[in-house]
Structures are given as C-alpha cells and as structure tokens.
Design an enzyme around this catalytic site. Sequence first.
Site, PDB file in Angstrom:
ATOM      1  N   LYS A  74      -3.154  -0.244 -24.896  1.00 19.72           N
ATOM      2  CA  LYS A  74      -3.679  -0.368 -26.265  1.00 19.72           C
ATOM      3  C   LYS A  74      -2.478  -0.335 -27.222  1.00 19.72           C
ATOM      4  O   LYS A  74      -1.631  -1.226 -27.145  1.00 19.72           O
ATOM      5  CB  LYS A  74      -4.722   0.720 -26.522  1.00 19.72           C
ATOM      6  CG  LYS A  74      -5.940   0.588 -25.593  1.00 19.72           C
ATOM      7  CD  LYS A  74      -7.044   1.546 -25.948  1.00 19.72           C
ATOM      8  CE  LYS A  74      -8.287   1.341 -25.102  1.00 19.72           C
ATOM      9  NZ  LYS A  74      -8.283   2.093 -23.844  1.00 19.72           N
ATOM     10  N   THR A 105      -4.756   5.327 -21.570  1.00 17.69           N
ATOM     11  CA  THR A 105      -4.512   4.014 -21.002  1.00 17.69           C
ATOM     12  C   THR A 105      -3.123   3.607 -21.483  1.00 17.69           C
ATOM     13  O   THR A 105      -2.546   4.254 -22.359  1.00 17.69           O
ATOM     14  CB  THR A 105      -5.522   2.965 -21.510  1.00 17.69           C
ATOM     15  OG1 THR A 105      -5.557   3.039 -22.941  1.00 17.69           O
ATOM     16  CG2 THR A 105      -6.908   3.198 -20.956  1.00 17.69           C
ATOM     17  N   ARG A 149      -2.443  -2.915 -18.147  1.00 16.37           N
ATOM     18  CA  ARG A 149      -3.761  -2.265 -18.051  1.00 16.37           C
ATOM     19  C   ARG A 149      -3.668  -1.234 -16.940  1.00 16.37           C
ATOM     20  O   ARG A 149      -3.633  -1.581 -15.751  1.00 16.37           O
ATOM     21  CB  ARG A 149      -4.840  -3.294 -17.712  1.00 16.37           C
ATOM     22  CG  ARG A 149      -5.038  -4.323 -18.775  1.00 16.37           C
ATOM     23  CD  ARG A 149      -6.296  -5.107 -18.516  1.00 16.37           C
ATOM     24  NE  ARG A 149      -7.425  -4.404 -19.056  1.00 16.37           N
ATOM     25  CZ  ARG A 149      -7.899  -4.609 -20.287  1.00 16.37           C
ATOM     26  NH1 ARG A 149      -7.330  -5.468 -21.085  1.00 16.37           N
ATOM     27  NH2 ARG A 149      -8.945  -3.936 -20.708  1.00 16.37           N
ATOM     28  N   TYR A 200       0.851  -1.202   0.000  1.00 17.83           N
ATOM     29  CA  TYR A 200       0.000   0.000   0.000  1.00 17.83           C
ATOM     30  C   TYR A 200       0.880   1.243   0.000  1.00 17.83           C
ATOM     31  O   TYR A 200       1.890   1.297   0.718  1.00 17.83           O
ATOM     32  CB  TYR A 200      -0.891   0.023   1.250  1.00 17.83           C
ATOM     33  CG  TYR A 200      -2.316  -0.386   0.941  1.00 17.83           C
ATOM     34  CD1 TYR A 200      -3.060   0.322   0.001  1.00 17.83           C
ATOM     35  CD2 TYR A 200      -2.910  -1.461   1.585  1.00 17.83           C
ATOM     36  CE1 TYR A 200      -4.364  -0.044  -0.296  1.00 17.83           C
ATOM     37  CE2 TYR A 200      -4.216  -1.834   1.286  1.00 17.83           C
ATOM     38  CZ  TYR A 200      -4.933  -1.119   0.342  1.00 17.83           C
ATOM     39  OH  TYR A 200      -6.213  -1.486   0.048  1.00 17.83           O
ATOM     40  N   ASP A 250      -7.781  12.701 -24.924  1.00 21.93           N
ATOM     41  CA  ASP A 250      -7.773  11.316 -24.438  1.00 21.93           C
ATOM     42  C   ASP A 250      -7.135  10.512 -25.562  1.00 21.93           C
ATOM     43  O   ASP A 250      -7.780  10.185 -26.550  1.00 21.93           O
ATOM     44  CB  ASP A 250      -9.211  10.860 -24.163  1.00 21.93           C
ATOM     45  CG  ASP A 250      -9.274   9.385 -23.760  1.00 21.93           C
ATOM     46  OD1 ASP A 250      -8.244   8.687 -23.896  1.00 21.93           O
ATOM     47  OD2 ASP A 250     -10.349   8.932 -23.334  1.00 21.93           O
ATOM     48  N   GLU A 277      -0.625   4.867  -0.496  1.00 24.64           N
ATOM     49  CA  GLU A 277      -1.425   6.068  -0.766  1.00 24.64           C
ATOM     50  C   GLU A 277      -0.572   7.326  -0.621  1.00 24.64           C
ATOM     51  O   GLU A 277       0.253   7.423   0.290  1.00 24.64           O
ATOM     52  CB  GLU A 277      -2.603   6.180   0.213  1.00 24.64           C
ATOM     53  CG  GLU A 277      -3.801   5.377  -0.204  1.00 24.64           C
ATOM     54  CD  GLU A 277      -4.020   4.207   0.704  1.00 24.64           C
ATOM     55  OE1 GLU A 277      -3.000   3.628   1.160  1.00 24.64           O
ATOM     56  OE2 GLU A 277      -5.183   3.873   0.962  1.00 24.64           O
TER      57      GLU A 277
HETATM   58  N1  DSN Z   1     -13.153  -0.331 -24.367  1.00 18.78           N
HETATM   59  C1  DSN Z   1     -12.160   0.443 -25.053  1.00 18.78           C
HETATM   60  C2  DSN Z   1     -12.361   0.434 -26.529  1.00 18.78           C
HETATM   61  O1  DSN Z   1     -12.620  -0.645 -27.004  1.00 18.78           O
HETATM   62  O2  DSN Z   1     -12.240   1.424 -27.215  1.00 18.78           O
HETATM   63  C3  DSN Z   1     -12.055   1.812 -24.553  1.00 18.78           C
HETATM   64  O3  DSN Z   1     -12.184   1.855 -23.167  1.00 18.78           O
END
Ligand code: DSN
Length: 465
Positions: free
Chosen positions: A241, A238, A247, A57, A212, A59
């Site tokens: 991707k 994120t 993740r 932990y 984003d 924080e």
């Molecule tokens: N679920 C993702 C997508 O497929 O674009 C985005 O969060």
Amino acid sequence: MSSQLLNGNLWDTDPELYDLIKKEKSRQHAGLEMIASENFTSIPVLQCLSTCLHNKYSEGMPHQRYYGGNEYIDEIELLAQKRSLEAYRLNADEWGVNVQPYSGSPANFAVYTGIVEPHGRIMGLDLPDGGHLTHGFFTATKKISATSMFFESMPYKVDPKTGLIDYDKLAETARLFKPRLIIAGISCYSRCLDYKRFRQIADENGAYLMADMAHISGLVAAGVIPSPFEYCDIVTTTTHKTLRGPRAGVIFFRKGVRSVKANGTKVMYDLENKINQAVFPGLQGGPHNHAIAAIATAMKQATSAEFVEYQKQVIKNAQRLCEGLKSRGYAIATGGTDVHLALVDMRSAGLTGAPAERVLELCSIACNKNTVPGDKSALHPSGIRLGTPALTTRGLKETDIDRVVDFIDKALKIAQEVTKVSGPKLADFNKAIEENAEFKSKIENLKEQVENYSRSFPLPGFEKY
Ligand code: DSN
C-alpha cells in the site's frame, strides 16, 4: 511440453493472455488510480517478483528448513528481516520480524492463531466504521470473517457525530469484554491513531496490543506520522500500500522484557515462537521467496530520502484533495485527513456511494464506495474512499490534485443529473446512462479528458513490463 513453450516469451507462447495483460497496463496508465490501498510498485520490486526465487520451496525459518538447497534463500530472508527492522528503526534485541505471511489477512490470522486461544476474545474497529474484515467483522445475521468465526469478536466504533474513534466507549467495553487482544488498525480512517490511549486500555485489561498498520506503513517508515511501535506488542502490515512494495505481509513482534512484577521478577515476551509457528506450520506452507526478496528491496527503498519526500507529498496531496472537495461543497468525514486518504460523504451531494463510484469508474477514476460514520449497512454505503498514494507515485503534486478535484466534481455532477432521472438504485442508474445519449456523451467526453491527462504522467515499469 515443448521447449518453445518453456523458454519462449509470453507474447509468443500465449498472445491471448498477453493481450489481456497489455489491456490492463493501458488501463492503469490511462486512469486516475485513487483506491487508497493501491499503489504502483517500483521496477526493482517487479524484477524480484519475476525471478527464479519463485521456484524454491523453503518451509521453516532461515537455517532450519525442511528442504535442501536454501543457502541463498536463507540469506535473502535474513536480509529482508534485517531491512524490515531497519526501515522502522527497530532494535533486533527488542523486536523480531516474520516476513513470510502471504499478505495482510493471513498475517493477522496468524497473530490471532498464535497468541489468542480458539474462541479467545479480540476487539477491533468495526468494518463500517473504518476497520478491516480481519479485525473480527460480523453482522447481526452472519459471521463474515473467519476472524469472527474462530475468535470471539467485540467491535469498537467511531462517534457518529465526529467520525472519530470513541476511545472512552472502547475503554468501557473492554472493561466488560476483557479481550486477549486489541487491534489498533484501519482500512478507512483518515486520522492518526492514539496508540498511547490504546496501550492504556490494553494494560488495564491485561490485553496484547496489535497495530495493523497496513494502510499507513509507508508513512510510518518515513516518520511522517506517529509510529505504533512505541506502544504495541505486535505490528502487522501489508507491503504494497503506502509502502509501495510487493503484495505480501509482515509481522513484527516484541522480544525481551514484557513487564516487571512488584517483587522485581521480569516477565518475558514469548511471542516469537508462537507467531513464527502460527505462520508455518500453523497456517501456511512454503514462503513466497520472490515476494520476500521484493520486501527486502522495498524496505531498502523505504530508508531513502526520496521515499520520505514521497510520503510527505502523499499527505500534502490528500490534504489538498480534502480542501478542494470541501470548497466545492462536499462533506469530508472528520473534516479532513492526517494521512493518505479521504472519506467523502456523498449525501452532501445528494448521492450515495455506489452511483458515485460507478460514474467515476466510467470516467476512468478508480475509487471505492465506503460506509461513512453512522451508516447502518456496509452493503449500501453513503460515501466514497479516495487515496493519493498511487497518484503521488506517478508524480502528481498539489496543483495537479486541483485538476483531479475538478474532474471528480464534473463526474459527480453528471451523477446528480442521472439520479434525477433514475432515482438512487444502481441498476436504474446504470440503465439511465445506457439509455440516454446525452449522459453517455458527457461521460465519454470527461473520460477522454481524464485519460489524456493521466497519460501525461509516467507509470513505473510502463516501458519495460
Ligand atoms: N482491501 C484493502 C483495502 O482496500 O483497504 C485492505 O485489505
């Protein structure tokens, strides 16, 4: 609990669960993964995720923690911050970064919580037009995303004829709505965004501009598409991707001078504390330190020449995919792609998104049904979204994509035959396949070809994990 359960291997202590994990691994190996938001992460990232860092932990921020024992965790988080700035070529005097968000949705919500007052106004690309749920999605009858429940959201749209963002309309609506924040971000849009235009619209209305870049953050790090950093105040992403990390989520925010008044007075950014405090204690508890370590190593990978080559190949593969599908008569929204994904309008093949997705899934090709410009309902979309990041990670090049196009085309032709019998409803479509031995056999045959082909490409971590 016995030490056997604590220290034994998963395959001995919990064979039931281990068997399910093995099945999922085989599925990933045997299938063609074309969900545009997915990827296969690297072995170093997988290794970080299964370390003792998970136990701790912490924080608070590095050197300002609410728990003891964080001397190494501090170093790891500071390394993740430093490498995140380096991956995007950012100067630490001008940009700060928070690497604690659990993923992209919490990262976006933290930004709104930090800098937009409750029920303050935000504008994002509408979900059916290629935006994301967390850009303020709501329907005529329901506020779907919490970002539309706790903030007042006004969507902007694409031009239904071209499929391109209608920046003029966005400018006109923003003048009326006066948002506090404009979001330049997508989850299904195949063209580069005009960040300069977004900036002009934001400035005209005194709004913050947030990108984003979750879908495209690997392409941005590699410098193969325009970067949002030049024009934005805040950038969220994120990390799993195109970036191919764990993740997790990251928020970049500007520091230093925001603007200079006519009398020469400097207006400074005050985003750092607001955003850090919105992440914790505002919305989250302890950061996921194993994920933060994995961000650190993914950001290191993102500065390599190999990574740049990978991202170039992701785009080449997506463009080849579009050309191949177009040559077989399928319509591609906006006519093509600048990035890692393609949006195929299944009406060009007399189909809709749901049966197309289903037949591809039955043939071990994973993708998702998706709205296309002009669709009225997100529940009955007319298209499918296809992406190339995961296939490119497995080593597929343009000529391999030609083969993939062939598989997709064959599967969709089966879907056309089935819908002639079943009509457009998915339940009827599934029933028609179930009850017809010829359809079943064609699908089984194609599935076998797809799986044999897919297994011929490596999968990171397949031997070890
Ligand atoms: N679920 C993702 C997508 O497929 O674009 C985005 O969060």
